[in-house]
Scaffold this motif. Sequence first.
Motif, PDB file in Angstrom:
ATOM      1  N   ILE A 145       0.834  -1.199   0.000  1.00  0.00           N
ATOM      2  CA  ILE A 145       0.000   0.000   0.000  1.00  0.00           C
ATOM      3  C   ILE A 145       0.867   1.246   0.000  1.00  0.00           C
ATOM      4  O   ILE A 145       0.603   2.206  -0.739  1.00  0.00           O
ATOM      5  CB  ILE A 145      -0.945  -0.013   1.225  1.00  0.00           C
ATOM      6  N   GLU A 146       1.910   1.252   0.816  1.00  0.00           N
ATOM      7  CA  GLU A 146       2.810   2.407   0.844  1.00  0.00           C
ATOM      8  C   GLU A 146       3.468   2.628  -0.513  1.00  0.00           C
ATOM      9  O   GLU A 146       3.539   3.769  -1.006  1.00  0.00           O
ATOM     10  CB  GLU A 146       3.881   2.200   1.916  1.00  0.00           C
ATOM     11  N   SER A 147       3.955   1.555  -1.134  1.00  0.00           N
ATOM     12  CA  SER A 147       4.605   1.672  -2.440  1.00  0.00           C
ATOM     13  C   SER A 147       3.631   2.173  -3.488  1.00  0.00           C
ATOM     14  O   SER A 147       3.967   3.030  -4.327  1.00  0.00           O
ATOM     15  CB  SER A 147       5.183   0.320  -2.867  1.00  0.00           C
ATOM     16  N   ALA A 148       2.406   1.649  -3.460  1.00  0.00           N
ATOM     17  CA  ALA A 148       1.393   2.060  -4.424  1.00  0.00           C
ATOM     18  C   ALA A 148       1.018   3.527  -4.232  1.00  0.00           C
ATOM     19  O   ALA A 148       0.787   4.258  -5.212  1.00  0.00           O
ATOM     20  CB  ALA A 148       0.161   1.175  -4.307  1.00  0.00           C
ATOM     21  N   MET A 149       0.954   3.992  -2.980  1.00  0.00           N
ATOM     22  CA  MET A 149       0.637   5.399  -2.725  1.00  0.00           C
ATOM     23  C   MET A 149       1.746   6.323  -3.243  1.00  0.00           C
ATOM     24  O   MET A 149       1.476   7.381  -3.826  1.00  0.00           O
ATOM     25  CB  MET A 149       0.406   5.622  -1.233  1.00  0.00           C
ATOM     26  N   LEU A 150       3.001   5.917  -3.033  1.00  0.00           N
ATOM     27  CA  LEU A 150       4.111   6.735  -3.533  1.00  0.00           C
ATOM     28  C   LEU A 150       4.091   6.808  -5.054  1.00  0.00           C
ATOM     29  O   LEU A 150       4.333   7.876  -5.649  1.00  0.00           O
ATOM     30  CB  LEU A 150       5.440   6.150  -3.040  1.00  0.00           C
ATOM     31  N   ALA A 151       3.789   5.674  -5.704  1.00  0.00           N
ATOM     32  CA  ALA A 151       3.698   5.665  -7.161  1.00  0.00           C
ATOM     33  C   ALA A 151       2.535   6.534  -7.635  1.00  0.00           C
ATOM     34  O   ALA A 151       2.652   7.264  -8.633  1.00  0.00           O
ATOM     35  CB  ALA A 151       3.526   4.229  -7.661  1.00  0.00           C
ATOM     36  N   ALA A 152       1.402   6.482  -6.921  1.00  0.00           N
ATOM     37  CA  ALA A 152       0.235   7.287  -7.301  1.00  0.00           C
ATOM     38  C   ALA A 152       0.504   8.777  -7.110  1.00  0.00           C
ATOM     39  O   ALA A 152       0.022   9.610  -7.890  1.00  0.00           O
ATOM     40  CB  ALA A 152      -0.977   6.856  -6.481  1.00  0.00           C
ATOM     41  N   MET A 153       1.284   9.115  -6.081  1.00  0.00           N
ATOM     42  CA  MET A 153       1.656  10.521  -5.892  1.00  0.00           C
ATOM     43  C   MET A 153       2.554  10.989  -7.022  1.00  0.00           C
ATOM     44  O   MET A 153       2.451  12.126  -7.507  1.00  0.00           O
ATOM     45  CB  MET A 153       2.380  10.690  -4.554  1.00  0.00           C
ATOM     46  N   GLY A 154       3.428  10.089  -7.484  1.00  0.00           N
ATOM     47  CA  GLY A 154       4.334  10.437  -8.568  1.00  0.00           C
ATOM     48  C   GLY A 154       3.625  10.718  -9.873  1.00  0.00           C
ATOM     49  O   GLY A 154       4.034  11.618 -10.635  1.00  0.00           O
ATOM     50  N   ASN A 155       2.567   9.982 -10.165  1.00  0.00           N
ATOM     51  CA  ASN A 155       1.849  10.206 -11.430  1.00  0.00           C
ATOM     52  C   ASN A 155       0.642  11.124 -11.272  1.00  0.00           C
ATOM     53  O   ASN A 155      -0.135  11.324 -12.217  1.00  0.00           O
ATOM     54  CB  ASN A 155       1.413   8.873 -12.056  1.00  0.00           C
ATOM     55  N   GLY A 156       0.477  11.695 -10.061  1.00  0.00           N
ATOM     56  CA  GLY A 156      -0.586  12.668  -9.845  1.00  0.00           C
ATOM     57  C   GLY A 156      -1.949  12.087  -9.535  1.00  0.00           C
ATOM     58  O   GLY A 156      -2.921  12.848  -9.391  1.00  0.00           O
TER      59      GLY A 156
END
Length: 404
Positions: free
Chosen positions: A230-241
Motif C-alpha cells: 500500500i505504501e509503495s502504491a501510494m508513492l507511485a500514485a503521488m508520482g503520477n498525480g
Amino acid sequence: MRLGTDGTAVGTVIAVTGVALALTVMELTLGIVVGFKDEIKRKLMGFDAQISIEAAYDPYTRTQAATIAPSSALMDIVGDEAPGTESRLVLRLPGILKTDSDFEGIVFVGQSPESDFSFERGNIVEGSWPDYASDSCRNDIVISRATASALGLAVGDKVYSTYIIDEAVKMRRNTVAAIFEADFGEYDRTVAYASLAALQSIAGLRPDEGNRLELRGMPEEMISPAASKIESAMLAAMGNGTLDAYYPVQTVEQSGAIYFNWLSLLDTNVAVIFCLMLCVAAFTLVSSLFILVLDNVPAIGILRSMGASRRLIRSIFVDLGMRIVLRGMIAGNILGLGLLLIQKYTRMIPLDPEAYYLNCVPVEIRPWSFVALNIGVALAAWLVLWIPARTASSVDPAKTINFE
C-alpha cells in the motif's frame, strides 16, 4: 535369542514415565502458549486495526492533517493491494464521561455503521450492541465494565460526555446501551464506543471524514507485506498525480509493539522448556538402556560369538529403546492432548485478567504442530539411544560368556 528384561522392569517403567511426562509438558506448553498468543493478538487486533491509514502527512512542513476523507484513488489502492479486507472509516475522539459525583477520561470510537462488529459484540456482557446506522441510536454509547464500575453506571443510565473541540467545550447527553468486558488492561479502561455520525457532528466533520481508515480481516502473515504494498502504491500514485497526498500507514505490530515484543519473549520460554524436557527424557532413556545393556551382557557375548556384527547389536538395542519411546509417547499424547481438550472445552483453570489479560488458561490445538513435535521427540530419542547402543556393541564376547 530373547534378551532378558526382568532386571530392567523398573528402569523401563521410569523411562516410559519420563518420556510420557516430557511429551505431556511440551504439548501443554505448546497448546497454552499458542493459545495465549492467539488470544492476545485477537484482542489487540480487535481494538486496534491490522493496518491503519492515517491523515495526510506533509514531509516538507512536517505537519499532519487532523482528518482523512478517503478518496476514490486511495480506496482503489487499498482494494488492489489488500483485496478481500474490510475497510472502515474511524473517528477516535477523546472526551470525558461525567456523572454527578465522578468522571473518567475516555477515548470515544466511532466506526462506519456497516462494519463487521463481531469482535465488539462478542465482548458485550450486558445490554446489546446499538444499531448505529439508525438515528434512534445516535446518542447510545457502549462502555466497559471497568468504566461502568468506576462511575456507578448500568445499562439504560444517562450520562454526560464532554469534548474540547477547537478550544470550545461541547457536551452531549448519552444513554448507556451496553457494557463490554474484554479483560484487556488499558483498552477496557479507556475505550468507549459511540455513533460515528454523532462524533462527526461534535467534531464538525463531514460524513466522509474521520481520523483514520482501518483495514481488517487479513491473515497475520499478510499484514506487513500488505502495508508495504500500500505504501509503495501510494508513492507511485503521488508520482503520477493520481493521489494528492501521502497517507502514513501503520500496522498493528507497530502500534502494539509492546505487546508483540512481550509475546515474542514467550518463544524463548518455550524453547527453554522444550530443551529441559528433552534432557529429562534423554537421561531416563539412556539410564534405562544402560541398565538393559548391563542386564544382558552374557546374551550380547553369545550373540557376538555366534557372528553377530556390532551394527546388529546396536540396532537391537536401539529398537528396544524405541519401543520404550513409543510407549511413552502414546501415554504422553493421551495425557497431554486429553488435558488440553478438557481445558479447551471446560475452561476449568482460571487466570487473573489484571495480570494476564485473560480470565482462563487459553488453549489452541494445531494438529500439524503436534505432529511435528512428536516427530521431533522421536528423532531426538533415536539419536540419543545410539549412545548406550554403541556401548552394547563394544562388548568383548571373550570376556562376557561367563559374566555374572
